[in-house]
Design a protein around this motif. Structure first.
Motif, PDB file in Angstrom:
ATOM      1  N   THR A  82       0.830  -1.202   0.000  1.00 37.27           N
ATOM      2  CA  THR A  82       0.000   0.000   0.000  1.00 37.27           C
ATOM      3  C   THR A  82       0.863   1.249   0.000  1.00 37.27           C
ATOM      4  N   LEU A  83       2.043   1.120   0.532  1.00 36.77           N
ATOM      5  CA  LEU A  83       2.919   2.268   0.749  1.00 36.77           C
ATOM      6  C   LEU A  83       4.335   1.917   0.348  1.00 36.77           C
ATOM      7  N   CYS A  84       5.129   2.932   0.094  1.00 37.58           N
ATOM      8  CA  CYS A  84       6.572   2.710   0.002  1.00 37.58           C
ATOM      9  C   CYS A  84       7.270   3.760   0.868  1.00 37.58           C
ATOM     10  N   PRO A 144      20.297  11.760   5.733  1.00 37.72           N
ATOM     11  CA  PRO A 144      19.195  11.009   5.127  1.00 37.72           C
ATOM     12  C   PRO A 144      17.821  11.594   5.476  1.00 37.72           C
ATOM     13  N   TYR A 145      16.862  11.366   4.585  1.00 37.56           N
ATOM     14  CA  TYR A 145      15.471  11.816   4.767  1.00 37.56           C
ATOM     15  C   TYR A 145      14.598  10.759   4.101  1.00 37.56           C
ATOM     16  N   VAL A 146      13.691  10.177   4.866  1.00 38.06           N
ATOM     17  CA  VAL A 146      12.868   9.084   4.338  1.00 38.06           C
ATOM     18  C   VAL A 146      11.401   9.433   4.517  1.00 38.06           C
ATOM     19  N   LEU A 147      10.636   9.339   3.431  1.00 41.04           N
ATOM     20  CA  LEU A 147       9.204   9.673   3.481  1.00 41.04           C
ATOM     21  C   LEU A 147       8.342   8.471   3.140  1.00 41.04           C
ATOM     22  N   PRO A 148       7.265   8.255   3.908  1.00 39.32           N
ATOM     23  CA  PRO A 148       6.245   7.303   3.445  1.00 39.32           C
ATOM     24  C   PRO A 148       5.474   7.946   2.306  1.00 39.32           C
ATOM     25  N   MET A 149       5.249   7.193   1.239  1.00 39.34           N
ATOM     26  CA  MET A 149       4.511   7.749   0.098  1.00 39.34           C
ATOM     27  C   MET A 149       3.654   6.684  -0.573  1.00 39.34           C
ATOM     28  N   ASN A 150       2.583   7.123  -1.190  1.00 35.29           N
ATOM     29  CA  ASN A 150       1.803   6.272  -2.087  1.00 35.29           C
ATOM     30  C   ASN A 150       2.573   6.164  -3.406  1.00 35.29           C
ATOM     31  N   PHE A 151       2.221   5.192  -4.206  1.00 30.36           N
ATOM     32  CA  PHE A 151       3.003   4.975  -5.424  1.00 30.36           C
ATOM     33  C   PHE A 151       2.180   4.230  -6.470  1.00 30.36           C
ATOM     34  N   HIS A 185       3.857  10.988  -6.515  1.00 25.84           N
ATOM     35  CA  HIS A 185       3.373  12.351  -6.733  1.00 25.84           C
ATOM     36  C   HIS A 185       3.450  13.138  -5.432  1.00 25.84           C
ATOM     37  N   SER A 186       3.570  14.451  -5.581  1.00 27.02           N
ATOM     38  CA  SER A 186       3.722  15.300  -4.390  1.00 27.02           C
ATOM     39  C   SER A 186       3.297  16.719  -4.727  1.00 27.02           C
ATOM     40  N   ALA A 187       3.404  17.581  -3.703  1.00 25.83           N
ATOM     41  CA  ALA A 187       3.263  19.021  -3.940  1.00 25.83           C
ATOM     42  C   ALA A 187       4.471  19.489  -4.747  1.00 25.83           C
ATOM     43  N   GLN A 188       4.375  20.689  -5.299  1.00 23.32           N
ATOM     44  CA  GLN A 188       5.464  21.218  -6.129  1.00 23.32           C
ATOM     45  C   GLN A 188       6.698  21.594  -5.308  1.00 23.32           C
ATOM     46  N   GLU A 189       6.482  21.906  -4.024  1.00 22.47           N
ATOM     47  CA  GLU A 189       7.602  22.357  -3.193  1.00 22.47           C
ATOM     48  C   GLU A 189       7.615  21.607  -1.875  1.00 22.47           C
ATOM     49  N   GLY A 190       8.750  21.642  -1.213  1.00 20.44           N
ATOM     50  CA  GLY A 190       8.879  21.012   0.095  1.00 20.44           C
ATOM     51  C   GLY A 190      10.324  20.563   0.274  1.00 20.44           C
ATOM     52  N   HIS A 191      10.584  20.037   1.464  1.00 17.29           N
ATOM     53  CA  HIS A 191      11.954  19.615   1.786  1.00 17.29           C
ATOM     54  C   HIS A 191      12.449  18.538   0.812  1.00 17.29           C
ATOM     55  N   SER A 192      11.574  17.579   0.504  1.00 16.90           N
ATOM     56  CA  SER A 192      11.988  16.490  -0.390  1.00 16.90           C
ATOM     57  C   SER A 192      12.377  17.037  -1.771  1.00 16.90           C
ATOM     58  N   ILE A 193      11.587  17.984  -2.281  1.00 20.33           N
ATOM     59  CA  ILE A 193      11.889  18.535  -3.615  1.00 20.33           C
ATOM     60  C   ILE A 193      13.225  19.270  -3.581  1.00 20.33           C
TER      61      ILE A 193
HETATM   62  C1  LIG Z   1       0.501   6.843   4.495  1.00 23.86           C
HETATM   63  C2  LIG Z   1       1.128   8.075   3.907  1.00 23.86           C
HETATM   64  C3  LIG Z   1       1.149   8.242   2.528  1.00 23.86           C
HETATM   65  C4  LIG Z   1       1.685   9.411   1.978  1.00 23.86           C
HETATM   66  N1  LIG Z   1       1.714   9.548   0.628  1.00 23.86           N
HETATM   67  C5  LIG Z   1       2.221  10.683   0.092  1.00 23.86           C
HETATM   68  C6  LIG Z   1       2.292  10.867  -1.321  1.00 23.86           C
HETATM   69  O1  LIG Z   1       1.913  10.000  -2.112  1.00 23.86           O
HETATM   70  N2  LIG Z   1       2.804  12.029  -1.780  1.00 23.86           N
HETATM   71  C7  LIG Z   1       3.248  13.005  -0.931  1.00 23.86           C
HETATM   72  O2  LIG Z   1       3.702  14.055  -1.400  1.00 23.86           O
HETATM   73  N3  LIG Z   1       3.220  12.849   0.382  1.00 23.86           N
HETATM   74  C8  LIG Z   1       2.725  11.728   0.922  1.00 23.86           C
HETATM   75  N4  LIG Z   1       2.707  11.562   2.277  1.00 23.86           N
HETATM   76  C9  LIG Z   1       3.244  12.630   3.108  1.00 23.86           C
HETATM   77  C10 LIG Z   1       4.780  12.588   3.029  1.00 23.86           C
HETATM   78  O3  LIG Z   1       5.261  11.558   3.881  1.00 23.86           O
HETATM   79  C11 LIG Z   1       5.389  13.931   3.423  1.00 23.86           C
HETATM   80  O4  LIG Z   1       4.871  14.347   4.661  1.00 23.86           O
HETATM   81  C12 LIG Z   1       5.045  15.005   2.392  1.00 23.86           C
HETATM   82  O5  LIG Z   1       5.389  14.564   1.087  1.00 23.86           O
HETATM   83  C13 LIG Z   1       5.805  16.294   2.667  1.00 23.86           C
HETATM   84  O6  LIG Z   1       7.176  16.049   2.553  1.00 23.86           O
HETATM   85  P1  LIG Z   1       8.185  17.266   2.381  1.00 23.86           P
HETATM   86  O7  LIG Z   1       9.549  16.701   2.282  1.00 23.86           O
HETATM   87  O8  LIG Z   1       7.723  18.169   1.296  1.00 23.86           O
HETATM   88  O9  LIG Z   1       8.076  17.951   3.809  1.00 23.86           O
HETATM   89  P2  LIG Z   1       7.746  19.453   4.173  1.00 23.86           P
HETATM   90  O10 LIG Z   1       6.293  19.716   3.994  1.00 23.86           O
HETATM   91  O11 LIG Z   1       8.717  20.360   3.519  1.00 23.86           O
HETATM   92  O12 LIG Z   1       7.977  19.335   5.754  1.00 23.86           O
HETATM   93  C14 LIG Z   1       9.106  19.866   6.440  1.00 23.86           C
HETATM   94  C15 LIG Z   1       9.463  18.975   7.615  1.00 23.86           C
HETATM   95  O13 LIG Z   1       8.333  18.313   8.165  1.00 23.86           O
HETATM   96  C16 LIG Z   1       8.678  17.008   8.605  1.00 23.86           C
HETATM   97  N5  LIG Z   1       7.866  15.998   7.879  1.00 23.86           N
HETATM   98  C17 LIG Z   1       7.534  15.987   6.567  1.00 23.86           C
HETATM   99  N6  LIG Z   1       6.829  14.880   6.265  1.00 23.86           N
HETATM  100  C18 LIG Z   1       6.701  14.185   7.408  1.00 23.86           C
HETATM  101  C19 LIG Z   1       6.101  12.943   7.721  1.00 23.86           C
HETATM  102  N7  LIG Z   1       5.476  12.162   6.797  1.00 23.86           N
HETATM  103  N8  LIG Z   1       6.166  12.506   8.992  1.00 23.86           N
HETATM  104  C20 LIG Z   1       6.786  13.243   9.936  1.00 23.86           C
HETATM  105  N9  LIG Z   1       7.402  14.421   9.686  1.00 23.86           N
HETATM  106  C21 LIG Z   1       7.362  14.894   8.433  1.00 23.86           C
HETATM  107  C22 LIG Z   1      10.130  16.816   8.277  1.00 23.86           C
HETATM  108  O14 LIG Z   1      10.908  17.043   9.426  1.00 23.86           O
HETATM  109  C23 LIG Z   1      10.407  17.855   7.217  1.00 23.86           C
HETATM  110  O15 LIG Z   1      11.729  18.287   7.213  1.00 23.86           O
HETATM  111  C24 LIG Z   1       2.201  10.414   2.847  1.00 23.86           C
HETATM  112  C25 LIG Z   1       2.204  10.210   4.216  1.00 23.86           C
HETATM  113  C26 LIG Z   1       1.676   9.064   4.746  1.00 23.86           C
HETATM  114  C27 LIG Z   1       1.694   8.878   6.247  1.00 23.86           C
END
Ligand SMILES: Cc1cc2nc3c(=O)[nH]c(=O)nc-3n(C[C@H](O)[C@H](O)[C@H](O)COP(=O)(O)OP(=O)(O)OC[C@H]3O[C@@H](n4cnc5c(N)ncnc54)[C@H](O)[C@@H]3O)c2cc1C
Length: 167
Positions: free
Chosen positions: A20-22, A33-40, A50-58
């Motif tokens: 369901t997730l990666c 390192p920076y690890v995000l749960p995401m749909n895929f 897919h994501s927003a246009q901006e953020g830490h990951s981008i």
């Molecule tokens: C089940 C699940 C599915 C998701 N699927 C997607 C997806 O398909 N696409 C998508 O864009 N996002 C998804 N997310 C959210 C994703 O994990 C990030 O929160 C989101 O992408 C924002 O990341 P960012 O790097 O732009 O953080 P920013 O919005 O720039 O946030 C800045 C700070 O917030 C903290 N932060 C960010 N994300 C998280 C998090 N998940 N948990 C705890 N702290 C956090 C970090 O410290 C980060 O440095 C999902 C989350 C969950 C739980």
């Protein structure tokens, strides 16, 4: 814990599609390192995200597009003897994929990517408004390196399963 390496591509693709997730791992320019749960979505050896246009990951990916994406199937708790700690196992399979994120900007390709992502979660057909498509950031990761392993496979049929996910 018994661990088996999986080699068959079909089996590995089935494992990915059963998730369901990666978890998308990246590293900033300082190697932090920076690890995000995401749909895929997955099709033809490409992972779609897919994501927003901006953020830490981008911000990270614009400097370093290398990612390590981990999938793990729904884990099941098993045990041989409920009172013996070392007889407990968690049965699950995992896949680790490495590649580079390429952002897709072309409109029809973005729609195609959204359809692939939605097919991971639903059999329905969807349409998307033009602003939604324009505002979404599409990540494509062509797989460069994949490994898959089975964990907690019982050697004999003596293990008892908990019949639900533990997480
Ligand atoms: C089940 C699940 C599915 C998701 N699927 C997607 C997806 O398909 N696409 C998508 O864009 N996002 C998804 N997310 C959210 C994703 O994990 C990030 O929160 C989101 O992408 C924002 O990341 P960012 O790097 O732009 O953080 P920013 O919005 O720039 O946030 C800045 C700070 O917030 C903290 N932060 C960010 N994300 C998280 C998090 N998940 N948990 C705890 N702290 C956090 C970090 O410290 C980060 O440095 C999902 C989350 C969950 C739980």
């Amino acid at each position: 814990m018994r661990t088996y390496q999986l080699e068959e591509q079909d089996r590995i693709e089935d494992l990915i599609r059963s998730c369901t997730l990666c978890y998308v791992g990246m590293a900033d320019e300082n190697g932090i390192p920076y690890v995000l749960p995401m749909n895929f979505g997955y099709e033809d050896e490409i992972i779609y995200l897919h994501s927003a246009q901006e953020g830490h990951s981008i911000s990270i990916l614009e400097k370093n597009p290398n990612v390590c994406i981990t999938f793990c199937t729904d884990p099941k708790l098993m045990w041989q003897d409920e009172e013996v700690a070392c007889s407990y196992r968690v049965r699950a399979d995992s896949v680790i994929c490495r590649g580079k994120v390429v952002f897709e900007d072309e409109y029809d390709e973005k729609v195609n990517a959204l359809n692939i992502i939605m097919r991971q979660y639903s059999d329905r057909e969807f349409s998307y408004s033009a602003p939604s498509v324009k505002n979404v950031k599409i990540w494509k990761v062509a797989l460069e390196n994949v490994s898959a392993r089975e964990f907690g496979v019982p050697s004999k049929n003596v293990y008892k399963y908990k019949d639900r996910s533990i997480f």
